[in-house]
Design a protein around this motif. Sequence first.
Motif, PDB file in Angstrom:
ATOM      1  N   VAL A  33      25.914 -32.034 105.798  1.00  0.00           N
ATOM      2  CA  VAL A  33      24.558 -31.585 105.432  1.00  0.00           C
ATOM      3  C   VAL A  33      24.518 -30.066 105.602  1.00  0.00           C
ATOM      4  N   LYS A  34      24.134 -29.370 104.500  1.00  0.00           N
ATOM      5  CA  LYS A  34      24.133 -27.904 104.538  1.00  0.00           C
ATOM      6  C   LYS A  34      22.698 -27.390 104.393  1.00  0.00           C
ATOM      7  N   LEU A  35      22.274 -26.611 105.370  1.00  0.00           N
ATOM      8  CA  LEU A  35      20.899 -26.099 105.360  1.00  0.00           C
ATOM      9  C   LEU A  35      20.906 -24.578 105.251  1.00  0.00           C
ATOM     10  N   LEU A  36      19.901 -24.052 104.548  1.00  0.00           N
ATOM     11  CA  LEU A  36      19.739 -22.597 104.444  1.00  0.00           C
ATOM     12  C   LEU A  36      18.383 -22.238 105.038  1.00  0.00           C
ATOM     13  N   ILE A  37      18.384 -21.234 105.916  1.00  0.00           N
ATOM     14  CA  ILE A  37      17.122 -20.795 106.517  1.00  0.00           C
ATOM     15  C   ILE A  37      16.702 -19.488 105.845  1.00  0.00           C
ATOM     16  N   LEU A  38      15.459 -19.472 105.331  1.00  0.00           N
ATOM     17  CA  LEU A  38      14.964 -18.306 104.605  1.00  0.00           C
ATOM     18  C   LEU A  38      13.580 -17.912 105.112  1.00  0.00           C
ATOM     19  N   TYR A  60      17.195  -7.130  96.060  1.00  0.00           N
ATOM     20  CA  TYR A  60      18.477  -7.435  96.668  1.00  0.00           C
ATOM     21  C   TYR A  60      19.271  -8.313  95.710  1.00  0.00           C
ATOM     22  N   SER A  61      20.426  -8.672  96.100  1.00  0.00           N
ATOM     23  CA  SER A  61      21.277  -9.423  95.201  1.00  0.00           C
ATOM     24  C   SER A  61      20.753 -10.848  95.005  1.00  0.00           C
ATOM     25  N   VAL A  62      20.019 -11.039  93.901  1.00  0.00           N
ATOM     26  CA  VAL A  62      19.488 -12.374  93.629  1.00  0.00           C
ATOM     27  C   VAL A  62      20.638 -13.329  93.350  1.00  0.00           C
ATOM     28  N   ALA A  63      21.689 -12.798  92.719  1.00  0.00           N
ATOM     29  CA  ALA A  63      22.841 -13.648  92.408  1.00  0.00           C
ATOM     30  C   ALA A  63      23.420 -14.227  93.691  1.00  0.00           C
ATOM     31  N   SER A  64      23.482 -13.390  94.717  1.00  0.00           N
ATOM     32  CA  SER A  64      24.063 -13.860  95.979  1.00  0.00           C
ATOM     33  C   SER A  64      23.118 -14.877  96.649  1.00  0.00           C
ATOM     34  N   LEU A  65      21.818 -14.616  96.551  1.00  0.00           N
ATOM     35  CA  LEU A  65      20.857 -15.562  97.116  1.00  0.00           C
ATOM     36  C   LEU A  65      20.930 -16.907  96.371  1.00  0.00           C
ATOM     37  N   ILE A  83      21.630 -20.642  97.692  1.00  0.00           N
ATOM     38  CA  ILE A  83      20.684 -21.736  97.419  1.00  0.00           C
ATOM     39  C   ILE A  83      21.428 -22.928  96.804  1.00  0.00           C
ATOM     40  N   ARG A  84      22.351 -22.614  95.882  1.00  0.00           N
ATOM     41  CA  ARG A  84      23.127 -23.701  95.249  1.00  0.00           C
ATOM     42  C   ARG A  84      23.983 -24.425  96.292  1.00  0.00           C
ATOM     43  N   THR A 108      16.456 -22.591  90.890  1.00  0.00           N
ATOM     44  CA  THR A 108      17.911 -22.631  91.034  1.00  0.00           C
ATOM     45  C   THR A 108      18.416 -24.065  91.143  1.00  0.00           C
ATOM     46  N   LYS A 109      17.705 -24.873  91.897  1.00  0.00           N
ATOM     47  CA  LYS A 109      18.179 -26.250  92.124  1.00  0.00           C
ATOM     48  C   LYS A 109      17.866 -27.168  90.939  1.00  0.00           C
ATOM     49  N   GLN A 110      16.740 -26.915  90.279  1.00  0.00           N
ATOM     50  CA  GLN A 110      16.301 -27.735  89.140  1.00  0.00           C
ATOM     51  C   GLN A 110      16.290 -29.231  89.445  1.00  0.00           C
ATOM     52  N   ASN A 111      15.913 -29.573  90.668  1.00  0.00           N
ATOM     53  CA  ASN A 111      15.765 -30.985  91.045  1.00  0.00           C
ATOM     54  C   ASN A 111      14.278 -31.303  91.098  1.00  0.00           C
ATOM     55  N   LEU A 112      13.956 -32.571  90.911  1.00  0.00           N
ATOM     56  CA  LEU A 112      12.553 -32.975  90.989  1.00  0.00           C
ATOM     57  C   LEU A 112      12.049 -32.791  92.426  1.00  0.00           C
TER      58      LEU A 112
END
Length: 204
Positions: free
Chosen positions: A4-9, A69-74, A78-79, A109-113
């Motif tokens: 399980v991979k989590l990102l804190i923003l 900032y680098s949206v590509a990196s963000l 996220i992906r 970015t995720k394009q999930n429901l």
Amino acid sequence: MVPVKLLILGAQNTGKTALCVRFITKRFIGEYDHKKEVTYKCSRVVDQEAVDLEILDLTWKVNIDFYLYSVASLESSIRWADGFLLLYSITQRFSFLEVPQLKTLIDQTKQNLVVPAVLVANKADLEIGRQVTTDEGQRLAKDLRCGFRELSVAEAVLAVEAAVLQLIRLVLDQQRPLPERRSYMLTVRHALTRKLTRSKTMQW
Ligand SMILES: Nc1nc2c(ncn2[C@@H]2O[C@H](COP(=O)(O)OP(=O)(O)OP(=O)(O)O)[C@@H](O)[C@H]2O)c(=O)[nH]1
């Protein structure tokens, strides 16, 4: 082991590193070195499921101009992530106002429901400096389809644990086959309730 991979923003100074360190070590450490991007790793058993957990705490600052900032990196972070902790501080109104922007970027970015996410209102111990009410936090979480927790990383280790576990459960739920998911069942239940209410109204 289920990975399980989590990102804190969240905005600067909201307590992202403090929350990660609190969850992993149970300790609250006042000041941190923010120079390095850190991935915290640990394992936990959640609802009899062994979870191999990674939490990514980014180095660069996400603030109102985060598009500079680098949206590509963000987007790549996220992906990478399965679930998101969105943090604001109840003492920094601007950090609350940044949350919808971040959630929009995540959704695009995720394009999930359904994207597993928990909105965390931190620094609840600083009541005297409060700039965001609990009610506002709850409403935003509902609008953004996130879980919601108001807590103090400084004072409440159990609340931090509960917030992260809530997010892990949302991620695990999403990984289940569609008919077994709680979120799917809730969607079906709401649709049926709406249909029943409408047909009752029509009969009457
Ligand atoms: N009073 C109080 N202070 C907190 C709490 N959580 C974090 N802090 C303090 O807030 C400051 C920022 O915490 P960090 O964890 O460094 O915040 P951050 O979001 O990682 O900061 P950046 O990496 O700069 O974006 C530190 O001085 C922490 O000690 C809390 O619940 N209550």
